[in-house]
Design an enzyme around this catalytic site. Structure first.
Site, PDB file in Angstrom:
ATOM      1  N   HIS A   1     -35.872 -43.770  36.220  1.00 57.95           N
ATOM      2  CA  HIS A   1     -36.943 -42.752  36.155  1.00 57.95           C
ATOM      3  C   HIS A   1     -38.296 -43.274  36.640  1.00 57.95           C
ATOM      4  O   HIS A   1     -39.200 -42.468  36.864  1.00 57.95           O
ATOM      5  CB  HIS A   1     -37.130 -42.245  34.717  1.00 57.95           C
ATOM      6  CG  HIS A   1     -35.933 -41.576  34.126  1.00 57.95           C
ATOM      7  ND1 HIS A   1     -35.291 -40.519  34.738  1.00 57.95           N
ATOM      8  CD2 HIS A   1     -35.251 -41.812  32.970  1.00 57.95           C
ATOM      9  CE1 HIS A   1     -34.264 -40.135  33.974  1.00 57.95           C
ATOM     10  NE2 HIS A   1     -34.216 -40.916  32.909  1.00 57.95           N
TER      11      HIS A   1
ATOM     12  N   ASP B   1     -25.339 -42.363  34.342  1.00 53.78           N
ATOM     13  CA  ASP B   1     -26.183 -42.144  33.166  1.00 53.78           C
ATOM     14  C   ASP B   1     -26.275 -40.626  32.935  1.00 53.78           C
ATOM     15  O   ASP B   1     -26.164 -39.845  33.880  1.00 53.78           O
ATOM     16  CB  ASP B   1     -27.571 -42.726  33.454  1.00 53.78           C
ATOM     17  CG  ASP B   1     -28.506 -42.740  32.263  1.00 53.78           C
ATOM     18  OD1 ASP B   1     -28.669 -43.821  31.679  1.00 53.78           O
ATOM     19  OD2 ASP B   1     -29.078 -41.674  31.930  1.00 53.78           O
TER      20      ASP B   1
ATOM     21  N   HIS C   1     -28.782 -38.864  32.293  1.00 49.88           N
ATOM     22  CA  HIS C   1     -30.023 -38.280  32.819  1.00 49.88           C
ATOM     23  C   HIS C   1     -30.059 -38.379  34.350  1.00 49.88           C
ATOM     24  O   HIS C   1     -29.567 -39.348  34.927  1.00 49.88           O
ATOM     25  CB  HIS C   1     -31.241 -39.009  32.241  1.00 49.88           C
ATOM     26  CG  HIS C   1     -31.349 -38.914  30.748  1.00 49.88           C
ATOM     27  ND1 HIS C   1     -30.827 -39.893  29.907  1.00 49.88           N
ATOM     28  CD2 HIS C   1     -31.882 -37.956  29.952  1.00 49.88           C
ATOM     29  CE1 HIS C   1     -31.062 -39.533  28.639  1.00 49.88           C
ATOM     30  NE2 HIS C   1     -31.688 -38.365  28.650  1.00 49.88           N
TER      31      HIS C   1
ATOM     32  N   ASP D   1     -25.242 -43.072  27.826  1.00 51.98           N
ATOM     33  CA  ASP D   1     -25.717 -41.952  27.005  1.00 51.98           C
ATOM     34  C   ASP D   1     -24.971 -40.646  27.272  1.00 51.98           C
ATOM     35  O   ASP D   1     -25.262 -39.634  26.635  1.00 51.98           O
ATOM     36  CB  ASP D   1     -27.235 -41.763  27.148  1.00 51.98           C
ATOM     37  CG  ASP D   1     -27.734 -41.959  28.566  1.00 51.98           C
ATOM     38  OD1 ASP D   1     -26.900 -42.009  29.493  1.00 51.98           O
ATOM     39  OD2 ASP D   1     -28.964 -42.054  28.755  1.00 51.98           O
TER      40      ASP D   1
HETATM   41 ZN    ZN Z   1     -30.215 -41.838  30.358  1.00 51.42          ZN
END
Ligand code: ZN
Length: 380
Positions: free
Chosen positions: A137, A172, A174, A261
């Site tokens: 990110h 992941d 996200h 996650d």
């Molecule tokens: Zn994540």
């Protein structure tokens, strides 16, 4: 892969420094993974080694990040940043907290991915794993979502500087917004992300119509997934929409971000996977026999992250091709406890029958859109 050389990139300082205790991002996961693997005799052997990473210099961080943001990281670690200055750079928030000597810590954690990339480029390893990395990110001028220095971007740049075409696959939960933005108009880094849809999860991006621009059109691929996505549905999206593209692109080198996650029971997300999916995808990627940098990432149930990463390393080490039942562990995502008996794999989780049809049809739409918009760019 009997003779592929594997490097586990890690230093003890990555366990002891780092994020404050009340932050959901648990810096101890990498060291605990290493201990687990040592206890299973999966680190030291003729073709496996532990390698100490180098901390990134300020100049190497500035390959991607702005000088004023790097200043802010250094001053934050010295306690010199005002709250207003900090917020301007995304610092001092619950997920990007300020801590002592933070520049040194995050430059070492990100440096471990660059060290891994260099090992691959120099032919000293065929596979490198930095479980302390995966900060997808981080943006040039600000921190976001537990990420300060974008190690994925820096490692990919190391590879493209050497003339390599890079495939980045992110599993992941996200969306990898920082990496996608960095390479959105380039065709020498293909970025593919499977993640919970931005409609229900941070950072709110990564829809299937985001496919790159200019020369990069068709080299960004997003597979947003609905709440409750289960193993078989996820694996179908991977095999129908992702694997054909990776094979058609035929990269020189690959980077795999293994945030854990997306596993059931993660406190910050809503997918329903077991670590068998991560093992299968890691196996599929390893079977392509390209130099591979693997990183950690999210994973806010720390025990599940340690199990998942240990499992993926054992896959990369060629130790997981035996009968799954013999390797299946008790505990993990299904029993929501941390007693590991019998192995690293989770037991199979059944999909919620009521949601299954809705999940399947939502994923079918995503697969169809990728096949119609991106596949033709690659002659598929
Ligand atoms: Zn994540």
């Amino acid at each position: 892969m009997p003779n592929r050389k594997k490097a586990f990139v890690h230093r003890p300082e990555l366990d002891t420094g780092g994020y404050p205790e009340d932050c959901p991002f648990d810096s101890s996961r990498a060291g605990r993974t290493l201990e687990t693997l040592k206890s299973m005799a999966l680190i030291e052997s003729d073709d496996r080694m532990q390698v100490a990473p180098d901390q990134l210099t300020r100049a190497s961080v500035e390959r991607f990040h702005t000088p004023d943001y790097v200043d802010a990281l250094q001053r934050a670690g010295l306690g010199e940043l005002t709250p207003d200055e900090a917020l301007h750079f995304g610092l001092g928030t619950p997920d990007c907290p300020i801590f002592k000597d933070m520049f040194e810590y995050v430059a070492l954690a990100a440096g471990a991915s660059v060290t891994g990339a260099r090992l691959l480029l120099q032919g000293e390893a065929d596979i490198a794993f930095n479980p302390s990395g995966g900060f997808h990110h981080a943006q040039p001028g600000n921190a976001a979502g537990f990420c300060f220095i974008n190690d994925i971007v820096l490692a990919a740049l190391e590879m493209t500087d050497a003339g390599k075409r890079v495939l980045f696959l992110d599993i992941d939960v996200h969306h990898c917004d920082g990496v996608q933005d960095a390479f959105y108009n380039r065709n020498d880094v293909m970025t593919i992300s499977l993640h919970e849809s931005g409609r229900t999860l941070f950072p709110g991006t990564g829809f299937e119509d985001e496919i790159g621009t200019g020369e990069g059109r068709g080299y960004t691929v997003n597979v947003p997934l609905p709440v409750g996505t289960y193993d078989a549905a996820y694996e179908r999206a991977f095999s129908e929409a992702v694997l054909p593209l990776i094979k058609a692109y035929d990269p020189d080198m690959m980077i795999l971000e293994i945030g854990t996650d997306a596993l059931a029971g993660d406190p910050l997300a809503h997918l329903h996977l077991t670590n068998n999916v991560h093992a299968d995808i890691t196996q599929a990627i390893a079977d392509l026999h390209k130099p591979l940098l693997a990183t950690g990432g999210g994973g806010y149930n720390a025990e599940n992250a340690v199990r998942g990463w240990s499992l993926c390393w054992s896959v990369l080490s060629g130790e997981q091709k035996a009968d799954h039942d013999l390797l299946m562990g008790m505990g993990g995502v299904m029993l929501e406890n941390t007693d590991w008996v019998g192995g690293l794999r989770d037991r199979v989780l059944l999909a919620d029958g009521g949601r299954r049809d809705a999940i399947d049809s939502e994923i079918n739409l995503v697969i169809d859109r990728i096949r119609s918009k991106v596949f033709p760019v690659h002659g598929l």
